[in-house]
Structures are given as C-alpha cells and as structure tokens.
Design a protein around this motif. Structure first.
Motif, short mmCIF file in Angstrom:
data_model
loop_
_atom_site.label_atom_id
_atom_site.label_comp_id
_atom_site.label_asym_id
_atom_site.label_seq_id
_atom_site.Cartn_x
_atom_site.Cartn_y
_atom_site.Cartn_z
N GLN A 58 0.83 -1.15 0.03
CA GLN A 58 0.02 0.06 0.04
C GLN A 58 0.75 1.26 0.17
O GLN A 58 1.30 1.74 0.94
N GLU A 86 -12.71 -5.50 6.85
CA GLU A 86 -11.63 -5.22 6.31
C GLU A 86 -10.73 -6.32 5.33
O GLU A 86 -10.20 -5.86 4.23
N GLU A 89 -12.98 -6.53 2.47
CA GLU A 89 -12.95 -5.37 1.42
C GLU A 89 -11.41 -5.07 0.62
O GLU A 89 -11.41 -4.93 -0.43
N GLU A 90 -10.60 -5.43 1.44
CA GLU A 90 -9.21 -4.99 0.85
C GLU A 90 -8.57 -6.10 0.01
O GLU A 90 -7.83 -5.96 -0.89
N THR A 91 -8.91 -7.31 0.26
CA THR A 91 -8.51 -8.53 -0.45
C THR A 91 -9.47 -9.70 -1.19
O THR A 91 -8.98 -10.46 -1.71
N GLY A 92 -10.73 -9.44 -0.70
CA GLY A 92 -11.71 -10.24 -1.31
C GLY A 92 -11.72 -11.63 -0.72
O GLY A 92 -12.43 -12.64 -0.92
N ARG A 127 -8.88 -10.31 -4.48
CA ARG A 127 -9.87 -9.23 -5.38
C ARG A 127 -9.62 -7.99 -4.41
O ARG A 127 -9.99 -7.83 -3.56
N LEU A 128 -8.49 -7.30 -5.17
CA LEU A 128 -7.81 -6.21 -4.09
C LEU A 128 -8.79 -4.98 -4.37
O LEU A 128 -9.12 -4.78 -5.62
N SER A 129 -8.97 -4.45 -3.25
CA SER A 129 -9.45 -2.95 -3.31
C SER A 129 -8.62 -1.95 -3.88
O SER A 129 -7.42 -2.14 -4.06
N ALA A 130 -9.05 -0.72 -4.23
CA ALA A 130 -8.30 0.20 -4.86
C ALA A 130 -7.25 0.85 -3.97
O ALA A 130 -6.34 1.52 -4.45
N GLU A 131 -7.43 0.75 -2.78
CA GLU A 131 -6.34 1.24 -1.80
C GLU A 131 -5.18 0.23 -1.54
O GLU A 131 -4.33 0.56 -0.80
#
Length: 170
Positions: A58, A86, A89-92, A127-131
């Motif tokens: 990140q 979290e 959201e961040e990794t799927g 599945r990674l988030s945009a952050e």
C-alpha cells in the motif's frame, strides 16, 4: 481528542478529580466527565493452510515495507466484525477463524490497534480494493524482512508471535 467544550451542551469544560482517573474534563452543567477519545483500528495477519502470510503493498502507507490488513472500527462495529470486513474489502478473502492476539498503542498515530490472526478459507482468489497496490502470499519465514522493524510496529509484533506459535507446525 481532548475536549475543551461539552459535546452535549457546549459549555466550557473544567478539570475535576475523578477517582483513580485523576483530573478529567468535566461539564458542570451536565454533571458528567468527558474522557479523551482516540481512533481504534484492527490489524490482521492473514494466513493460509500452506503456512503463508498475506502481505499487502500500500504505497500511501509505505513504498519500502509491506503491510498487514488493517482498518478503522466504524461506529456500531465490534473489532471482530471490523477485521472480517477489512479483510474482505481489501483482499476479497473470507476467513473462518479469527483469533484476538494483542492490543497495542501506536504512538505515531495516537491510536489503539487490535491485532488478530485470521485463517483464510482455501481456494479463494484475491480481489484487491483500490487502496491496495498489490498483495502476495509469502512464506512465513520471510515476512520479518518485509515488514517495518520499528519496536512500535504492530505488524511486526503479530508476525513475531505468529512465527513463534505456528511456524514449527508448517
């Protein structure tokens, strides 16, 4: 955050001795104390059945070191709900086991970190988030060289505990 004015009535607060707490902000009008508040976040060391740990890249946090999954607790959430949210959201990834391991004060951001070990369900795709700029599963034996080495690093503390507890089993 230290309160100067009462959030309920707007009166200027005074200091009042309150038992073992010492001097605390006090509203004479509402007859109640206002303790300092601070942000609270969860941080999770996500691992799989192969003895690997998920490390995130990140860039807004660091371009040099990798991170564990973390995020702020939202109003109405408990720490376990936040950690699961979290991670998803961040990794799927979904986790089937979440184990509270530590709480640590993070002085750089003046916040409380609540640390977990999180076991990822098998056969899932990231599945990674945009952050999140990148993520990879890393052999547990390699993670210390990729995390910040500060003595106040909760990531490092979780990694050291994980290595001491689980590494011989893998």
């Amino acid at each position: 955050m230290k309160f100067t004015y009462c959030p309920d009535c707007g009166s200027r607060l005074s200091a009042r001795e309150l038992g073992d707490e010492g001097a605390v902000a006090w509203c004479d009008r509402c007859a109640k104390p206002w303790f300092e508040v601070f942000p609270t976040a969860t941080i999770a060391l996500v691992y799989n059945d192969s003895g690997q740990v998920l490390l995130l890249r990140q860039n807004y946090i660091s371009t040099q070191f990798r991170n564990l999954v973390s995020g702020y607790i939202q109003p109405g959430e408990d720490a376990e709900t936040t950690a699961r949210r979290e991670i998803l959201e961040e990794t799927g990834l979904e986790v089937d086991r979440l184990e509270l391991r530590m709480t640590r004060w993070f002085p750089k951001k003046e916040m409380l970190m609540i640390g977990f070990f999180a076991h990822a369900l098998p056969d899932q795709q990231l599945r990674l988030s945009a952050e999140v700029d990148g993520a990879e599963w890393v052999n547990a034996s390699e993670i210390l060289g990729l995390l910040h080495d500060s003595p106040t690093s909760t990531s490092r503390a979780l990694a050291l505990e994980f290595l001491g507890r689980y590494q011989p089993d893998f």
